[in-house]
Design a protein around this motif. Structure first.
Motif, short mmCIF file in Angstrom:
data_model
loop_
_atom_site.label_atom_id
_atom_site.label_comp_id
_atom_site.label_asym_id
_atom_site.label_seq_id
_atom_site.Cartn_x
_atom_site.Cartn_y
_atom_site.Cartn_z
N SER A 125 44.73 76.85 111.27
CA SER A 125 44.16 78.16 110.95
C SER A 125 42.68 78.02 110.62
O SER A 125 41.85 78.84 111.04
CB SER A 125 44.92 78.79 109.78
N GLN A 126 42.34 76.98 109.86
CA GLN A 126 40.94 76.74 109.51
C GLN A 126 40.12 76.47 110.77
O GLN A 126 39.03 77.02 110.95
CB GLN A 126 40.85 75.55 108.56
N TYR A 127 40.65 75.62 111.66
CA TYR A 127 39.95 75.34 112.91
C TYR A 127 39.81 76.61 113.76
O TYR A 127 38.79 76.83 114.41
CB TYR A 127 40.67 74.26 113.71
N MET A 180 58.67 67.05 106.12
CA MET A 180 58.31 67.73 107.37
C MET A 180 57.76 69.12 107.08
O MET A 180 56.78 69.54 107.71
CB MET A 180 59.53 67.82 108.30
N ASN A 181 58.37 69.85 106.14
CA ASN A 181 57.89 71.19 105.81
C ASN A 181 56.48 71.14 105.23
O ASN A 181 55.63 71.97 105.57
CB ASN A 181 58.84 71.88 104.83
N ALA A 218 49.62 71.30 108.56
CA ALA A 218 49.14 71.41 109.94
C ALA A 218 48.79 72.86 110.28
O ALA A 218 47.77 73.12 110.94
CB ALA A 218 50.20 70.88 110.91
N LYS A 219 49.62 73.80 109.82
CA LYS A 219 49.33 75.22 110.06
C LYS A 219 48.03 75.62 109.36
O LYS A 219 47.22 76.36 109.92
CB LYS A 219 50.49 76.08 109.57
#
Length: 111
Positions: free
Chosen positions: A62-64, A50-51, A57-58
């Motif tokens: 951030s890229q998006y 999960m981490n 995902a973070k």
């Protein structure tokens, strides 16, 4: 005699022998301990997964976000350029109209 043995359950096993009963209880506790350790290992692996997933995902978010900010900046730049071009076009139309008006006063006949 066999009928009496058929009624024995795991909890009855070693009930007549205190040493055997303690050994069985110890083995049961060891099995429970091992099961808890396995469950803890699975939980830790799940948390790790999960981490990692959350960190990825973070990173992608951030890229998006950076890409969205670039798009917004480009859109603002284009909008400013469009407004400037529109203002220049209006100015050019006024000047053209003024020159056309002067040319007509001097006898020019337009199309």
């Amino acid at each position: 005699m066999l009928a009496g043995l058929a009624n024995l359950s795991v909890t009855d096993c070693g009930s007549d022998d205190p040493d055997l009963k303690r050994e069985m209880e110890k083995q049961f506790v060891d099995l429970l301990t091992e099961e808890l350790k396995l469950q803890e290992a699975v939980a830790e692996e799940h948390i790790h997964h999960m981490n990692v997933t959350f960190a990825e995902a973070k990173r992608v978010a951030s890229q998006y976000q950076r890409e969205a900010e670039k798009c917004n900046a480009a859109t603002e730049t284009c909008e400013e350029a469009r407004e400037q071009a529109e203002a220049l076009l209006i100015r050019e139309r006024k000047i053209t109209s003024l020159w056309e008006q002067r040319a007509r006063q001097l006898g020019w006949e337009g199309e």
